[in-house]
Design an enzyme around this catalytic site. Structure first.
Site, PDB file in Angstrom:
ATOM      1  CB  CYS A  21      -4.819   7.942  -1.921  1.00  0.00           C
ATOM      2  SG  CYS A  21      -4.052   8.519  -0.395  1.00  0.00           S
ATOM      3  CB  CYS A  24      -7.362   9.337   2.645  1.00  0.00           C
ATOM      4  SG  CYS A  24      -6.298  10.546   1.827  1.00  0.00           S
ATOM      5  CG  ASP A 461     -34.904 -12.100 -13.290  1.00  0.00           C
ATOM      6  OD1 ASP A 461     -35.636 -12.751 -12.536  1.00  0.00           O
ATOM      7  OD2 ASP A 461     -35.315 -11.200 -14.036  1.00  0.00           O
TER       8      ASP A 461
END
Length: 781
Positions: A21, A24, A461
């Site tokens: 999470c 952490c 592009d």
């Protein structure tokens, strides 16, 4: 080892495991930041930490610091050396940056299978408990003991990942979402066990009706096993969906690694060829590139002539004629004759390696929204734990019955479990991505949808995105009074059968398509002159296909002017020395491209054309599609610089591309969009993939993103509002744990139901612009 020095600062990449999470992430960053002169950015999606530190701090110290925080850490594997080779090796970009080694992939596959099996078994055990607990009419004699038997393995084995990480966090004096989930499951199951064995709830014939207020007047404690099984089930499902969305983070780098040549044929001074690993190739050595082979590394042609396909590297749609003295880029494909090339750059100095590094650097970043989420997550769990402990202490201090105090505390833990918060984004994402897939749009995650909603500039592009990416015949004009268009095409297609040039292949394919039931005649005495054309004898006629000069007049001269004005390549067909037809070959604009650009403009998105093709071709396509800003001859590095310039100017930029030359720009933009028919590198570096190969789907994706973000906001509003109402009720004893669990389950069901509405979403279709109707009929401007 992934370490680079710059003055007095060293940058080290770490692979961090065990993070679940945003809390952490915050903990790892804070722990690393405690070291002198160290700053760290941790990316939960990639599991990578980029650490800037002084040389006095070694990588081993960084690994130890992360491990002391309760997580695993390792340095990227160094490049492998060939056995029996005593020469130093340059770093190999494909090994240095490759995120997944074979053993890592095997380990990840095993982990995925284990998590899938755990979720499936948990669901099979938990669903009967949820149904029996939430529907009193189904509660039969001794139903509670069946629920206890089914719930015990869920609360222990099914929730073991949360318990394990919670215990690990406890050892390191930290609390995460796992701590809250573990406590909620343990408290729910523990109280249920007490109620069954000691509180009278285990008596045969006991039923558990819904009550709005906690009640134990009959001396019987309530059980709420639905909370004990529902919490791990919902959180496991949410994290499983999140893991699926994050799977394949390293695909772009793996595709770049696959593009690199592994072995090369080196021409020795004696004239013999020696096959060796490309890692042993040195600057100045001459190597051989045969037709159809990929160029091993950057170099200069010393012998031979050929046409080289650079579309994957530079974005040029037309192959480039090369000869002695011409420069080559590693990764290009030799479409013609034999070439001898002298290496000018190897290893990390090649263009392909630089593109690889740019993709790696771009993927190591972190969005501002994620930083905010990290900060919130670092506060949420401790606040909930403190609140639950405060509620327990308050009621015990006030002389309340211990069961009532524990009931209020557990109710706070259960009702505050982040089920609805955890499901708000994954369920909406699942529904939106499923619907997007039906519409031909693949989105990698919620962050991509959020960014897609806010983009205001799209860098397009040309080759393979606005155009088909393949050389095709766009027009054929026959000379008056000659043999006619069909006969001229037949002869031209026949003589071009001996050519390896893409222009010649396009003419041959067009001739075969024009007369599918007739075989082209055989060409004799075929000759090819590099840069000019081909000649041969067909059915007794001298047939030549070459670039036209100034000798044309009448319809052929008009056709030549039209081809040059459209930036197409003209080819003159001469039969027995007489001009018979002029064939224009070009890269066709995709049907619907103008409408796609028009729809983007109506959504407030500014289109910008960036291509590696020449100026005339780029301007012609841009004028036809109504694009004002054009950047031609744009290298991969140039595209990255353009994206950075636009972003520095305050624009939110999306890049749409399909080739290796677009990969770095796709990864460096706010949002990368890849064409489904493009290369794996572009698709791996992108956040959105257009499966159906139609950029008109971009407008659908923007509208879907806006609808999805509205759904997610409603989900989060409900989840937070639900907590704002139910947590105070639980704290003051007006919500028993069973009702809290029911409310928690109901909140999750409402979030899921609201998200499922996205499965029926339909894009609004306005009338096609008048210019586009003409464009689509002809397939060309």
């Amino acid at each position: 080892m992934g370490v680079e020095a710059a003055d007095a600062v060293v940058s080290t990449d770490l692979t961090v495991g065990g993070m679940t999470c945003a809390a952490c992430v915050k903990r790892v960053e804070k722990r690393l930041g405690r070291l002198d002169g160290v700053t760290a950015t941790v990316n939960l999606a990639t599991g990578r930490a980029r650490v800037s530190h002084p040389p006095s701090v070694t990588p081993a110290e960084l690994v130890t610091t992360v491990e002391q925080a309760g997580y695993t850490a390792e340095l990227p594997e160094p490049p492998r050396r060939q056995e029996h080779d005593d020469q130093p090796h340059p770093p190999e970009p494909d090994q240095q940056n490759q995120p997944d080694q074979p053993d890592q992939r095997h380990q990840r596959d095993q982990q995925d299978q284990q998590e899938r099996r755990q979720l499936l078994i948990t669901a099979l055990l938990a669903l009967p408990v949820l149904i029996l607990s939430m529907v009193p009419a189904l509660q039969f004699r001794n139903w509670q003991w069946l629920c206890f038997a089914l719930g015990a393995p869920v609360a222990t084995w099914g929730a073991w990942p949360f318990h394990r990480r919670a215990l690990r966090g406890l050892r390191h004096a930290s609390a995460t979402m796992d701590t809250l989930v573990s406590l909620g499951v343990a408290a729910s199951f523990g109280w249920s066990a007490y109620a069954l064995f000691l509180g009278g709830a285990g008596a045969p014939g006991m039923t558990m009706p819904f009550t709005l207020l906690p009640s134990a007047d009959d001396g019987v404690a309530h059980v709420y096993l639905e909370a004990a099984v529902g919490v791990p089930l919902f959180v496991l499902a949410g994290r499983f969906l999140e893991a699926r969305a994050r799977h394949g983070t390293g695909r772009a780098l793996r595709s770049l690694a696959g593009l690199a040549v592994k072995d090369v044929a080196v021409r020795e001074d004696s004239g013999r060829e020696k096959i060796m690993p490309v890692a042993q190739l040195r600057v100045g050595q001459v190597f051989v590139v045969r037709p159809g082979e990929r160029v091993a590394t950057d170099g200069v042609v010393v012998e031979g002539n050929s046409a080289v396909d650079l579309s994957l590297v530079t974005g040029e749609s037309e192959p480039v004629e090369v000869g002695p003295g011409s420069g080559l880029t590693g990764g290009a494909v030799n479409a013609g004759g034999l070439l001898l090339v002298r290496a000018t750059a190897v290893g990390a100095d090649t263009r392909l390696a630089r593109i690889t590094r740019m993709v790696t650097d771009a993927q190591a970043g972190k969005a501002n929204a994620q930083r905010l989420a990290d900060e919130v997550a670092g506060v949420f769990v401790p606040v909930v734990l403190s609140l639950a402990a405060t509620v327990l202490g308050f009621w015990l201090g006030a002389g309340a019955d211990p069961q009532a105090a524990v009931t209020a505390c557990v109710a706070v833990l259960v009702v505050a479990c982040p089920c609805a918060l955890g499901l708000a984004t994954p369920t909406a994402l699942m529904a939106a991505t499923g619907r997007g897939a039906q519409l031909g749009v693949l989105v990698t995650g919620a962050q991509a949808l959020e960014t897609l909603k806010h983009i205001d500039t799209v860098v397009l592009d040309k080759t393979g995105t606005l155009t088909s990416g393949h050389m095709s015949v766009t027009a054929c004009t026959a000379a008056p009074g000659g043999i006619g268009k069909e006969a001229a095409l037949r002869l031209a297609g026949a003589v071009e059968q001996g050519s390896e040039h893409p222009l010649g292949r396009a003419i041959t394919a067009y001739a075969q398509k024009s007369a599918p039931h007739e075989q082209l005649p055989v060409v004799r005495e075929f000759t090819a002159e590099t840069g000019r054309g081909v000649r041969g004898e067909v059915d007794g006629h001298d047939v030549e296909v070459r670039a036209p000069g100034d000798e044309l007049e009448g319809p052929l001269a008009d056709a030549l002017a039209a081809a040059e004005g459209a930036a197409h390549t003209p080819a003159l067909v001469l039969v027995d020395g007489r001009p018979e037809a002029l064939v224009a070959v070009g890269d066709l604009v995709r049907p619907g491209s103008y409408r796609a650009v028009d729809r983007l403009r109506r959504l407030g998105v500014r289109p910008v054309l960036a291509t590696g093709d020449r100026e005339a071709t780029a301007r012609a396509v841009a004028e036809d599609l109504g694009i004002d800003e054009v950047h031609a001859r744009c290298t991969p590095e140039g595209k990255v610089a353009l994206v950075q310039e636009l972003r520095e100017g305050g624009r939110r930029v999306a890049v749409i591309g399909d080739g290796v030359n677009d990969a770095a720009a796709l990864a460096g933009a706010d949002l990368g969009i890849a064409m489904g028919g493009g290369t794996d590198v572009a698709i791996g570096a992108a956040d959105v993939t257009l499966v159906r190969g139609d950029i008109e789907a971009v407008a659908d994706a923007v509208r879907l993103a806006r609808r999805t973000l509205r759904t997610i906001r409603v989900n989060l509003l409900w989840a937070f509002g639900y907590n704002a109402v139910t947590v105070p009720l639980a704290a003051v004893g007006l919500l028993n744990p069973m009702v809290a669990a029911a409310a928690m389950s109901a909140s999750s069901l409402l979030v899921v139901g609201n998200s499922l509405r996205l499965r029926t979403w339909r894009p609004a279709r306005g009338p096609a612009p008048r210019r586009d109707r003409r464009h689509d009929r002809g397939g060309h401007r």
